[in-house]
Scaffold this motif. Structure first.
Motif, PDB file in Angstrom:
ATOM      1  N   GLY A   1      -1.604   3.122  -3.097  1.00 49.81           N
ATOM      2  CA  GLY A   1      -3.039   3.049  -2.811  1.00 49.81           C
ATOM      3  C   GLY A   1      -3.446   4.099  -1.795  1.00 49.81           C
ATOM      4  N   ASP A   2      -4.612   3.912  -1.177  1.00 54.89           N
ATOM      5  CA  ASP A   2      -5.117   4.901  -0.225  1.00 54.89           C
ATOM      6  C   ASP A   2      -4.859   4.527   1.226  1.00 54.89           C
ATOM      7  OD1 ASP A   2      -6.205   6.758  -2.084  1.00 54.89           O
ATOM      8  OD2 ASP A   2      -7.879   5.390  -2.438  1.00 54.89           O
ATOM      9  N   TYR A   3      -4.256   3.395   1.511  1.00 51.21           N
ATOM     10  CA  TYR A   3      -4.021   2.978   2.892  1.00 51.21           C
ATOM     11  C   TYR A   3      -2.611   3.358   3.343  1.00 51.21           C
ATOM     12  CZ  TYR A   3      -1.780  -0.949   0.476  1.00 51.21           C
ATOM     13  OH  TYR A   3      -1.001  -1.707  -0.350  1.00 51.21           O
ATOM     14  N   TYR A   4      -2.448   3.396   4.660  1.00 56.10           N
ATOM     15  CA  TYR A   4      -1.143   3.717   5.249  1.00 56.10           C
ATOM     16  C   TYR A   4      -1.026   3.005   6.585  1.00 56.10           C
ATOM     17  CZ  TYR A   4       3.031   6.327   6.436  1.00 56.10           C
ATOM     18  OH  TYR A   4       4.331   6.646   6.745  1.00 56.10           O
ATOM     19  N   PRO A   5       0.139   2.478   6.937  1.00 54.65           N
ATOM     20  CA  PRO A   5       1.417   2.517   6.222  1.00 54.65           C
ATOM     21  C   PRO A   5       1.463   1.513   5.079  1.00 54.65           C
ATOM     22  CG  PRO A   5       1.632   1.222   8.221  1.00 54.65           C
ATOM     23  CD  PRO A   5       0.244   1.803   8.256  1.00 54.65           C
ATOM     24  N   PRO A   6       2.509   1.617   4.233  1.00 52.72           N
ATOM     25  CA  PRO A   6       2.615   0.674   3.106  1.00 52.72           C
ATOM     26  C   PRO A   6       3.007  -0.718   3.569  1.00 52.72           C
ATOM     27  CG  PRO A   6       4.561   2.062   3.228  1.00 52.72           C
ATOM     28  CD  PRO A   6       3.598   2.610   4.237  1.00 52.72           C
ATOM     29  N   ASN A   7       2.625  -1.727   2.778  1.00 50.35           N
ATOM     30  CA  ASN A   7       3.131  -3.074   2.994  1.00 50.35           C
ATOM     31  C   ASN A   7       4.586  -3.131   2.545  1.00 50.35           C
ATOM     32  OD1 ASN A   7       0.658  -4.188   3.930  1.00 50.35           O
ATOM     33  ND2 ASN A   7      -0.079  -4.290   1.815  1.00 50.35           N
ATOM     34  N   TRP A   8       5.282  -4.176   2.959  1.00 52.72           N
ATOM     35  CA  TRP A   8       6.713  -4.233   2.658  1.00 52.72           C
ATOM     36  C   TRP A   8       6.995  -4.270   1.163  1.00 52.72           C
ATOM     37  CZ3 TRP A   8       9.227  -7.822  -0.249  1.00 52.72           C
ATOM     38  CH2 TRP A   8       8.558  -9.000  -0.502  1.00 52.72           C
ATOM     39  N   ASP A   9       6.067  -4.838   0.376  1.00 56.29           N
ATOM     40  CA  ASP A   9       6.324  -4.942  -1.057  1.00 56.29           C
ATOM     41  C   ASP A   9       5.671  -3.817  -1.858  1.00 56.29           C
ATOM     42  OD1 ASP A   9       3.796  -5.861  -0.523  1.00 56.29           O
ATOM     43  OD2 ASP A   9       3.887  -7.589  -1.851  1.00 56.29           O
ATOM     44  N   ASP A  10       5.187  -2.769  -1.163  1.00 59.24           N
ATOM     45  CA  ASP A  10       4.591  -1.624  -1.857  1.00 59.24           C
ATOM     46  C   ASP A  10       5.641  -0.648  -2.364  1.00 59.24           C
ATOM     47  OD1 ASP A  10       1.895  -2.282  -1.738  1.00 59.24           O
ATOM     48  OD2 ASP A  10       1.661  -1.485   0.275  1.00 59.24           O
ATOM     49  N   GLY A  11       6.844  -0.742  -1.858  1.00 59.14           N
ATOM     50  CA  GLY A  11       7.890   0.165  -2.310  1.00 59.14           C
ATOM     51  C   GLY A  11       9.021   0.252  -1.309  1.00 59.14           C
ATOM     52  N   ASN A  12      10.084   0.895  -1.737  1.00 57.51           N
ATOM     53  CA  ASN A  12      11.298   1.008  -0.929  1.00 57.51           C
ATOM     54  C   ASN A  12      11.288   2.334  -0.173  1.00 57.51           C
ATOM     55  OD1 ASN A  12      13.844   0.791   0.137  1.00 57.51           O
ATOM     56  ND2 ASN A  12      14.928   1.005  -1.812  1.00 57.51           N
ATOM     57  N   TYR A  13      10.774   2.304   1.070  1.00 56.94           N
ATOM     58  CA  TYR A  13      10.678   3.488   1.912  1.00 56.94           C
ATOM     59  C   TYR A  13      11.322   3.215   3.271  1.00 56.94           C
ATOM     60  CZ  TYR A  13       6.892   4.799  -1.323  1.00 56.94           C
ATOM     61  OH  TYR A  13       6.152   5.092  -2.434  1.00 56.94           O
ATOM     62  N   ALA A  14      11.575   4.274   4.022  1.00 55.51           N
ATOM     63  CA  ALA A  14      12.091   4.129   5.387  1.00 55.51           C
ATOM     64  C   ALA A  14      10.954   4.291   6.387  1.00 55.51           C
ATOM     65  CB  ALA A  14      13.185   5.159   5.656  1.00 55.51           C
ATOM     66  N   VAL A  15       9.847   3.588   6.138  1.00 57.54           N
ATOM     67  CA  VAL A  15       8.670   3.638   7.002  1.00 57.54           C
ATOM     68  C   VAL A  15       8.596   2.328   7.775  1.00 57.54           C
ATOM     69  CG1 VAL A  15       6.169   3.874   7.099  1.00 57.54           C
ATOM     70  CG2 VAL A  15       7.475   5.132   5.382  1.00 57.54           C
ATOM     71  N   ALA A  16       8.532   2.412   9.103  1.00 49.91           N
ATOM     72  CA  ALA A  16       8.443   1.222   9.936  1.00 49.91           C
ATOM     73  C   ALA A  16       7.045   0.615   9.831  1.00 49.91           C
ATOM     74  CB  ALA A  16       8.784   1.555  11.383  1.00 49.91           C
ATOM     75  N   GLU A  17       6.889  -0.582  10.385  1.00 48.38           N
ATOM     76  CA  GLU A  17       5.623  -1.301  10.291  1.00 48.38           C
ATOM     77  C   GLU A  17       4.476  -0.552  10.954  1.00 48.38           C
ATOM     78  OE1 GLU A  17       4.586  -5.423  12.108  1.00 48.38           O
ATOM     79  OE2 GLU A  17       5.559  -5.798  10.187  1.00 48.38           O
ATOM     80  N   ASP A  18       4.795   0.236  11.989  1.00 47.02           N
ATOM     81  CA  ASP A  18       3.760   0.993  12.681  1.00 47.02           C
ATOM     82  C   ASP A  18       3.468   2.330  12.011  1.00 47.02           C
ATOM     83  OD1 ASP A  18       6.035   2.401  13.260  1.00 47.02           O
ATOM     84  OD2 ASP A  18       5.904   2.156  15.451  1.00 47.02           O
ATOM     85  N   GLY A  19       4.112   2.595  10.880  1.00 51.44           N
ATOM     86  CA  GLY A  19       3.877   3.828  10.144  1.00 51.44           C
ATOM     87  C   GLY A  19       4.793   4.964  10.537  1.00 51.44           C
ATOM     88  N   LYS A  20       5.628   4.764  11.557  1.00 48.66           N
ATOM     89  CA  LYS A  20       6.537   5.817  12.003  1.00 48.66           C
ATOM     90  C   LYS A  20       7.831   5.772  11.182  1.00 48.66           C
ATOM     91  CE  LYS A  20       4.741   5.789  16.741  1.00 48.66           C
ATOM     92  NZ  LYS A  20       5.075   5.591  18.180  1.00 48.66           N
ATOM     93  N   ASP A  21       8.587   6.852  11.296  1.00 51.90           N
ATOM     94  CA  ASP A  21       9.850   6.914  10.578  1.00 51.90           C
ATOM     95  C   ASP A  21      10.840   5.911  11.163  1.00 51.90           C
ATOM     96  OD1 ASP A  21       8.577   9.021   9.428  1.00 51.90           O
ATOM     97  OD2 ASP A  21       9.709  10.560  10.494  1.00 51.90           O
ATOM     98  N   ASP A  22      11.592   5.280  10.312  1.00 55.34           N
ATOM     99  CA  ASP A  22      12.633   4.357  10.757  1.00 55.34           C
ATOM    100  C   ASP A  22      13.963   5.103  10.756  1.00 55.34           C
ATOM    101  OD1 ASP A  22      14.374   2.351  11.302  1.00 55.34           O
ATOM    102  OD2 ASP A  22      13.935   1.136   9.532  1.00 55.34           O
TER     103      ASP A  22
END
Length: 864
Positions: A755-776
């Motif tokens: 979608g157009d929002y960021y960061p993704p929700n946990w069920d939006d996909g398998n990424y290494a993005v933390a909850e605050d939108g920063k890299d994990d």
């Protein structure tokens, strides 16, 4: 105690102010126990859902139009206090009024609450379990542990130590073996479900531990995944797992039975059958691992808000081949009066859904067919809205199970008056005879008469949904033609004419010569219908029916070479080669028929020289695959026995691989291709390696483990291209990787794949993005997974595609620079950070490059 104030503003000013504690309610004009009733222009009876809690304010529009802080919302959102919620011409201002320390109770029983989902009226049945799934991803999320200063005792009682600690917030379900809590994992900052044993002895509960270990082996999109196992501060074994927001299938059926309009609209029979097929997918996977569930029932199936279907509660699972020990704490089955409840002891399972062999305690003799019986019971409940066995005592229920006394599925369709509770006409239709036959075959008292596998059972459901006759019913030619008409609306007129003519043709010949001639002409015109029926029968594996239909086409229009070729092909696969040769010779103008004539003559000559009949059939099998006749190859394969036993290439797996690929292909709007809805899997890659006699697949990554449901990785562009060329040659169709534009068309127009929002929700996909939108840096992210996940584990997009972002990067067909040969790679992967998540992002590598975060999906040309 923390409280909030709600100030209601109308067009003329403040209407009123009320105070509340933590609460959930619906805003609307309806008068109901769960509705905060307000009136105004543009406000609907059930307009919006609100959840007020310390963690933040969540709002969800119920399809009527809701503004939050001036912005239109189209999904559930979380915001900080204060916040404005506008419905129609009324605005609610919700803000914190007072905050006092809250002590977390050490007694789990006092935390027992139920969280309603989508503000649906709670079913009268006690079987509904509602578990929140979406974790708050915006705003300040306050953890329960930080809302006060709990005593040491209360902290210990609600924390389960592992590498970090889980905080148990609320009890959300309770069963005979333990309780399930809504908890938080502070280490990964995610919400989880934690199951705690209630029958442990000195910190040990063998059956509970076995359940956890079984779940650890079952990484499948339709089986709830397990995260961790341990022992808490009170020596209670526990394990944590994924939180699922939704209702049990039993709760859904109860709502439909009770006449809930929303449930009836949201879950028509077609949707329920699709849910059932997902359950079958889960059980096919479990059986492939040698694991039986033994307690399949609607209550143990969770239906998520976004279409997820998960098989739950594996506490009675049996690993085939392992010796089973009975729990020392349970010695017999007690009659509780609830025959939908799981029981343990000499007889284990749920009486109304257990197989006859389970009811007689034949534990050592149970196999997959026992689960198939229970699946049949679930299908029965879906179709009739009641359990398959009724009774007033436990002995009565068990006796009926043992004797096969299943309640009748036949009901009289409603006339006037109220719908009978439990009658299928609550869904507006009777149970079709085809589905009755399928259900009763699965629930046969003699297990040898049941489906041999879950795959065969699910295949019959798929046939029904696609408009074909099922294998379980005795469908004659008339019904099969009728089904064909239903699938082919364009030709329905000619098909109808054919049916009328066939039924009365003989009489017309005798009585009305002139009219009979006209009828014969119409009958001859129906030959294409029979030709299509022959093709359908081949796909269903019914060669006898295919031969009959092809023969009808030939009899009606013997001058058409195509019909002779179709009949010749069926005879060829049935290994009736002299007849096939004769048929092909009638098709002199058909080029393909002449090629098959030559092939069949060579097969006959080879048979005369070589007594090894299987070897000759093996050659035909290879030729069928090369012609793209996979369904016919599958029909022939059962006659090949050990043809491939000592061969390097195992071509017998080709039809299965092609069937799996074709089943996943979806159209991409604006293109001329079909695209696989998931990435290419390890299991599919293994079939390819086996078919080509290549070295066996080996786990490529040392950072994570994969199984057959994970996307294959460490595959180069050259590898993917080689596979596409191979499968194209094997099928006679054009397979390849998608181009950049085709991939973008499948993703859509949003900034990110989700979608157009960021960061993704946990069920939006398998990424290494933390909850605050920063890299994990740990490469885990909000989804909680390091490495790849099974395909289809996250939400699909609006076109039905999974993981176009996240999980693995995907090779594109086109090159970035044709001079250097470097190839484009699209979509983020499991280890990617923020900027790689955007749809516009692309990287490139040489065609020989490999990485454990890189895979591919296939495309198939749908238009010449």
């Amino acid at each position: 105690m923390q409280t909030w104030s709600i100030t209601i503003h109308g067009p003329s000013g403040i209407i009123s102010t009320v105070d509340t504690g933590e609460s959930q309610f619906v805003i609307g004009t309806e008068t109901a126990s769960d509705v905060f009733t307000i009136h105004g222009e543009g406000i609907m009876p059930r307009h919006a859902w609100v959840w007020i809690s310390k963690a933040g304010l969540q709002i969800e529009d119920l399809g009527r139009g809701t503004l939050v802080n001036g912005y239109q919302i189209n999904e559930r959102v979380q915001v900080e206090y204060p916040a404005n919620v506008q419905v129609g011409d009324v605005t609610l201002v919700i803000e914190v009024k007072a905050v006092e320390p809250v002590v977390v109770s050490p007694t789990p029983r006092s935390l027992d609450i139920n969280i309603p989902q989508r503000a649906v009226t709670k079913s009268k049945a006690s079987l509904e379990v509602t578990i929140p799934q979406r974790t708050p991803t915006r705003g300040n999320v306050q953890k329960t542990a930080s809302t006060g200063t709990p005593s040491a005792q209360s902290t210990a009682a609600n924390k389960a130590p592992h590498t970090g600690e889980y905080t148990l917030i609320k009890e959300i379900a309770r069963g005979g073996m333990g309780q399930i809590y809504f908890g938080e994992d502070p280490q990964l900052e995610r919400q989880v479900a934690v199951k705690v044993s209630s029958v442990s002895e000195d910190g040990e509960d063998p059956r509970f531990s076995k359940e956890a270990k079984v779940l650890a082996q079952l990484a499948h999109p339709n089986i709830v995944p397990i995260y961790n196992i341990g022992v808490d501060a009170h020596s209670r074994p526990f394990y944590s797992m994924k939180l699922i927001k939704g209702r049990t299938l039993q709760a859904v059926l109860n709502l439909i039975r009770d006449g809930d309009a929303a449930a009836v609209k949201e879950h028509p029979r077609a949707t329920l059958l699709t849910i059932f097929r997902k359950v079958c997918d889960a059980m096919m996977f479990a059986h492939s691992k040698g694991i039986l569930h033994r307690d399949l029932k609607p209550e143990n199936i969770m239906v998520g808000e976004y279409g997820e279907v998960l098989v739950m509660d594996w506490g009675l699972a049996k690993v085939l081949g392992e010796r089973e020990e009975q729990s020392s704490s349970i010695s017999r089955v007690n009659d509780t009066g609830d025959y939908g409840m799981t029981m343990e002891g000499e007889v284990m399972g749920t009486p109304q859904y257990m197989s006859p062999e389970q009811a007689t305690g034949m534990v050592a003799e149970l196999d997959q067919r026992s689960d198939i019986y229970s699946l049949g019971g679930i299908l029965y409940a879906i179709l009739t809205l009641r359990p398959p066995i009724d009774g007033t005592t436990l002995d009565e229920v068990l006796t009926k199970v043992k004797n096969g006394n299943i309640s009748s599925m036949v009901t009289k369709r409603g006339g006037k008056g109220a719908v009978t509770v439990g009658a299928p006409n609550a869904m507006g239709a009777q149970v079709p005879e085809a589905l009755q036959a399928v259900t009763l075959k699965a629930m046969a008292t003699d297990r040898n008469k049941r489906y041999a596998s879950v795959g065969a059972f699910a295949g019959d459901i798929e046939r029904y949904q696609n408009g074909f006759a099922t294998n379980a019913e005795d469908a004659g030619t008339f019904k099969r033609i009728k089904l064909w008409v239903g699938r082919n609306k364009v030709l329905a007129g000619s098909a109808a004419a054919m049916l009328v003519v066939v039924s009365g043709f003989s009489a017309k010949v005798v009585v009305e010569g002139r009219k009979a001639s006209a009828a014969l002409a119409r009958l001859r015109a129906s030959a294409p219908t029979f030709a299509l029926r022959a093709a359908d029968a081949v796909q269903s594996g019914n060669l006898e029916e295919a031969l009959e239909a092809a023969s009808n086409a030939v009899d009606l229009q013997p001058e058409v070479a195509e019909y002779h070729r179709i009949r010749g092909n069926v005879l060829q696969v049935m290994v009736r080669w002299p007849e096939a040769v004769k048929e092909y010779r009638f098709a002199e103008e058909d080029e393909q028929a002449q090629k098959n004539l030559k092939l069949t003559e060579e097969l006959l000559q080879q048979t005369e020289k070589d007594a090894n009949d299987t070897k000759v059939k093996g050659r035909l099998f290879e030729e069928l695959n090369a012609q793209g006749r996979q369904y016919e190859a599958m029909a022939l394969s059962s006659a090949l026995v050990d043809f491939w036993k000592d061969r390097k290439k195992d071509l017998i797996v080709i039809p299965e691989l092609v069937r799996r690929l074709e089943a996943k292909m979806l159209p991409v709007p604006g293109t001329k291709i079909l695209l696989s809805k998931t990435e290419f899997t390890v299991g599919e890659w293994k079939l390819y390696l086996k078919a080509e006699g290549l070295p066996d697949w080996k786990q490529p990554s040392t950072e994570f483990e994969q199984n057959d449901e994970h996307p294959v990785v460490s595959v180069s562009w050259n590898d993917a291209k080689q596979f596409c060329e191979w499968v194209s040659k094997a099928t006679g169709k054009e397979w390849r990787l998608p181009t950049n534009s085709e991939w973008e068309a499948a993703v859509g127009t949003s900034k990110y794949p989700w979608g157009d929002y960021y960061p993704p929700n946990w069920d939006d996909g398998n990424y290494a993005v933390a909850e605050d939108g920063k890299d994990d840096p740990a490469k885990v992210g909000v989804d909680g997974i390091k490495g790849t996940a099974p395909v289809g584990s996250f939400k699909m997009n609006v076109l039905g595609f999974y993981d176009l972002g996240g999980n693995v990067n995907e090779w594109m067909w086109a090159g970035l620079d044709e001079k250097t040969g470097r190839r484009v790679i699209r979509g983020g992967n499991w280890g990617n950070h923020a900027e790689r998540c955007a749809v516009a992002s692309r990287v490139n590598d040489g065609p020989e490059g490999r990485h454990d975060s890189r895979g591919f999906r296939v495309a198939l040309s749908s238009v010449p």
